[in-house]
Write a protein that holds these residues in place. Structure first.
Motif, PDB file in Angstrom:
ATOM      1  N   ASP A  16     -11.815  -2.803   7.064  1.00 17.66           N
ATOM      2  CA  ASP A  16     -10.556  -3.294   7.978  1.00 17.66           C
ATOM      3  C   ASP A  16      -9.531  -3.950   6.990  1.00 17.66           C
ATOM      4  O   ASP A  16      -8.657  -4.677   7.898  1.00 17.66           O
ATOM      5  CB  ASP A  16     -11.005  -4.184   9.194  1.00 17.66           C
ATOM      6  CG  ASP A  16     -11.566  -5.364   8.791  1.00 17.66           C
ATOM      7  OD1 ASP A  16     -11.943  -5.716   7.540  1.00 17.66           O
ATOM      8  OD2 ASP A  16     -11.785  -6.176   9.583  1.00 17.66           O
ATOM      9  N   ALA A  17      -9.576  -3.813   6.038  1.00 11.12           N
ATOM     10  CA  ALA A  17      -8.635  -4.643   5.004  1.00 11.12           C
ATOM     11  C   ALA A  17      -7.124  -4.238   5.438  1.00 11.12           C
ATOM     12  O   ALA A  17      -6.953  -3.135   5.742  1.00 11.12           O
ATOM     13  CB  ALA A  17      -8.669  -4.627   3.662  1.00 11.12           C
ATOM     14  N   ARG A  18      -6.277  -5.197   5.653  1.00 11.53           N
ATOM     15  CA  ARG A  18      -4.836  -4.797   5.859  1.00 11.53           C
ATOM     16  C   ARG A  18      -3.962  -5.074   4.316  1.00 11.53           C
ATOM     17  O   ARG A  18      -2.839  -4.493   4.245  1.00 11.53           O
ATOM     18  CB  ARG A  18      -4.235  -5.929   6.775  1.00 11.53           C
ATOM     19  CG  ARG A  18      -4.545  -5.588   8.026  1.00 11.53           C
ATOM     20  CD  ARG A  18      -3.984  -6.386   9.131  1.00 11.53           C
ATOM     21  NE  ARG A  18      -4.136  -6.040  10.355  1.00 11.53           N
ATOM     22  CZ  ARG A  18      -3.537  -5.212  11.357  1.00 11.53           C
ATOM     23  NH1 ARG A  18      -2.398  -4.834  10.959  1.00 11.53           N
ATOM     24  NH2 ARG A  18      -4.090  -4.765  12.454  1.00 11.53           N
ATOM     25  N   LEU A  19      -4.442  -5.925   3.453  1.00  5.46           N
ATOM     26  CA  LEU A  19      -3.775  -6.065   2.207  1.00  5.46           C
ATOM     27  C   LEU A  19      -4.773  -6.067   1.014  1.00  5.46           C
ATOM     28  O   LEU A  19      -5.652  -6.365   1.138  1.00  5.46           O
ATOM     29  CB  LEU A  19      -3.113  -7.541   2.335  1.00  5.46           C
ATOM     30  CG  LEU A  19      -2.409  -8.002   0.997  1.00  5.46           C
ATOM     31  CD1 LEU A  19      -1.368  -7.251   0.585  1.00  5.46           C
ATOM     32  CD2 LEU A  19      -2.057  -9.550   0.985  1.00  5.46           C
ATOM     33  N   ARG A  72      -8.735 -10.343   6.067  1.00  7.11           N
ATOM     34  CA  ARG A  72      -8.619  -8.818   6.017  1.00  7.11           C
ATOM     35  C   ARG A  72      -8.024  -8.757   4.724  1.00  7.11           C
ATOM     36  O   ARG A  72      -7.050  -7.896   4.451  1.00  7.11           O
ATOM     37  CB  ARG A  72      -8.109  -8.282   7.173  1.00  7.11           C
ATOM     38  CG  ARG A  72      -9.015  -8.374   8.360  1.00  7.11           C
ATOM     39  CD  ARG A  72      -8.267  -7.913   9.611  1.00  7.11           C
ATOM     40  NE  ARG A  72      -7.962  -6.720   9.812  1.00  7.11           N
ATOM     41  CZ  ARG A  72      -7.332  -5.969  10.798  1.00  7.11           C
ATOM     42  NH1 ARG A  72      -6.844  -6.770  11.704  1.00  7.11           N
ATOM     43  NH2 ARG A  72      -7.074  -4.773  10.552  1.00  7.11           N
ATOM     44  N   GLY A 109      -6.591   0.981   7.701  1.00  6.98           N
ATOM     45  CA  GLY A 109      -5.668  -0.173   8.184  1.00  6.98           C
ATOM     46  C   GLY A 109      -4.881  -0.741   7.245  1.00  6.98           C
ATOM     47  O   GLY A 109      -4.038  -1.710   7.511  1.00  6.98           O
ATOM     48  N   LEU A 110      -4.988  -0.432   6.024  1.00 10.29           N
ATOM     49  CA  LEU A 110      -4.174  -1.052   4.863  1.00 10.29           C
ATOM     50  C   LEU A 110      -2.608  -0.912   5.108  1.00 10.29           C
ATOM     51  O   LEU A 110      -2.212   0.422   5.574  1.00 10.29           O
ATOM     52  CB  LEU A 110      -4.752  -0.494   3.515  1.00 10.29           C
ATOM     53  CG  LEU A 110      -4.223  -0.993   2.285  1.00 10.29           C
ATOM     54  CD1 LEU A 110      -4.958  -2.580   2.237  1.00 10.29           C
ATOM     55  CD2 LEU A 110      -4.461  -0.325   1.092  1.00 10.29           C
ATOM     56  N   ARG A 111      -1.925  -2.313   5.097  1.00  9.92           N
ATOM     57  CA  ARG A 111      -0.673  -2.061   5.197  1.00  9.92           C
ATOM     58  C   ARG A 111       0.403  -2.285   3.997  1.00  9.92           C
ATOM     59  O   ARG A 111       1.429  -1.705   3.851  1.00  9.92           O
ATOM     60  CB  ARG A 111      -0.138  -3.041   6.154  1.00  9.92           C
ATOM     61  CG  ARG A 111      -0.899  -2.881   7.691  1.00  9.92           C
ATOM     62  CD  ARG A 111      -0.834  -4.166   8.350  1.00  9.92           C
ATOM     63  NE  ARG A 111       0.342  -4.773   8.714  1.00  9.92           N
ATOM     64  CZ  ARG A 111       0.927  -5.880   9.281  1.00  9.92           C
ATOM     65  NH1 ARG A 111      -0.194  -6.562   9.734  1.00  9.92           N
ATOM     66  NH2 ARG A 111       1.824  -6.220   9.658  1.00  9.92           N
ATOM     67  N   LEU A 133       2.214   3.064   2.066  1.00 12.76           N
ATOM     68  CA  LEU A 133       2.154   1.619   1.945  1.00 12.76           C
ATOM     69  C   LEU A 133       3.226   1.022   1.411  1.00 12.76           C
ATOM     70  O   LEU A 133       3.875   1.473   0.480  1.00 12.76           O
ATOM     71  CB  LEU A 133       0.880   1.315   1.253  1.00 12.76           C
ATOM     72  CG  LEU A 133      -0.322   1.851   1.763  1.00 12.76           C
ATOM     73  CD1 LEU A 133      -1.604   1.724   0.683  1.00 12.76           C
ATOM     74  CD2 LEU A 133      -0.711   1.088   3.076  1.00 12.76           C
ATOM     75  N   PHE A 162       2.248  -8.991   5.887  1.00 10.24           N
ATOM     76  CA  PHE A 162       1.475  -8.136   5.992  1.00 10.24           C
ATOM     77  C   PHE A 162       0.278  -8.524   6.454  1.00 10.24           C
ATOM     78  O   PHE A 162      -1.134  -7.883   6.283  1.00 10.24           O
ATOM     79  CB  PHE A 162       1.180  -7.346   4.449  1.00 10.24           C
ATOM     80  CG  PHE A 162       2.723  -6.649   4.220  1.00 10.24           C
ATOM     81  CD1 PHE A 162       3.096  -5.596   4.515  1.00 10.24           C
ATOM     82  CD2 PHE A 162       3.266  -7.326   3.088  1.00 10.24           C
ATOM     83  CE1 PHE A 162       4.132  -5.203   4.380  1.00 10.24           C
ATOM     84  CE2 PHE A 162       4.250  -6.792   2.831  1.00 10.24           C
ATOM     85  CZ  PHE A 162       5.054  -5.643   3.331  1.00 10.24           C
ATOM     86  N   LEU A 163      -0.105  -9.936   6.569  1.00 10.01           N
ATOM     87  CA  LEU A 163      -1.327 -10.511   7.104  1.00 10.01           C
ATOM     88  C   LEU A 163      -1.283 -10.634   8.540  1.00 10.01           C
ATOM     89  O   LEU A 163      -0.162 -10.896   9.096  1.00 10.01           O
ATOM     90  CB  LEU A 163      -1.504 -11.776   6.519  1.00 10.01           C
ATOM     91  CG  LEU A 163      -1.285 -11.683   4.879  1.00 10.01           C
ATOM     92  CD1 LEU A 163      -1.453 -13.063   4.372  1.00 10.01           C
ATOM     93  CD2 LEU A 163      -2.731 -10.952   4.457  1.00 10.01           C
ATOM     94  N   ASP A 164      -2.436 -10.745   9.007  1.00 12.20           N
ATOM     95  CA  ASP A 164      -2.344 -11.106  10.768  1.00 12.20           C
ATOM     96  C   ASP A 164      -1.783 -12.385  10.844  1.00 12.20           C
ATOM     97  O   ASP A 164      -2.238 -13.368  10.315  1.00 12.20           O
ATOM     98  CB  ASP A 164      -3.775 -10.940  11.167  1.00 12.20           C
ATOM     99  CG  ASP A 164      -4.409  -9.667  11.162  1.00 12.20           C
ATOM    100  OD1 ASP A 164      -5.504  -9.249  10.939  1.00 12.20           O
ATOM    101  OD2 ASP A 164      -3.383  -8.499  11.308  1.00 12.20           O
TER     102      ASP A 164
END
Length: 164
Positions: A16-19, A72, A109-111, A133, A162-164
């Motif tokens: 589920d990593a975003r960065l 994440r 979920g990578l942004r 990305l 890019f972080l929650d």
């Protein structure tokens, strides 16, 4: 001979990593300790800690990695292996770049990807090719990159959206 063959470390990531933060190849201190950014003068943990509002530099290595996973954030390196004497990227030869596209495909979920340093950015961007990305070039956290901490931090803050 261009130094001994150095192998990188295993990735630190959850699906589920975003960065994703990518360095080039860990330096001697990190390889010896088998820990990311282990050299005491490397500013990685301090820089990222400022960006995410966590005291990463004050934590032990396992707690640092746990914090990244909880936030994440994935961590890895562009180079799988290279011959190198010492720790400087300029000394790398016979570079084997990782299958970054394959790795990224496993992170739906990578942004964004942040490249820690010019070598990571150059090799990583080339290997990734076209992508949806956001790609962020960051000044190296290495003590060999002598830009002032505040100047580095202002560029590293580009990761925050890019972080929650």
């Amino acid at each position: 001979m261009n130094g001994t063959r150095k192998l990188g470390l295993a990735p630190v990531a959850r699906a589920d990593a975003r960065l994703l933060l990518l360095g080039s190849l860990p330096g001697e201190a990190s390889l010896k300790a088998e820990r990311y950014y282990a050299h005491p003068q490397n500013q990685f943990w301090r820089l990222l800690g400022e960006v995410i509002g966590e005291p990463l530099a004050a934590l032990d290595h396992d707690a640092r990695l746990e914090t990244l996973l909880d936030r994440r954030i994935a961590l890895w390196d562009v180079v799988h292996a290279a011959r190198r004497e010492g720790s400087l990227d300029q000394r790398m030869a016979k570079i084997e770049v990782r299958d970054l596209a394959g790795f990224v495909a496993g992170l739906p979920g990578l942004r964004a990807i942040g490249f820690n340093g010019a070598t990571a950015a150059k090799l990583g961007r080339k290997k990734l090719g076209a992508t949806h990305l956001a790609l962020v070039n960051l000044p190296s956290s290495s003590p060999a990159h002598t830009t002032a901490f505040g100047d580095k931090l202002s560029r590293w803050r580009a990761l925050a959206p890019f972080l929650d």
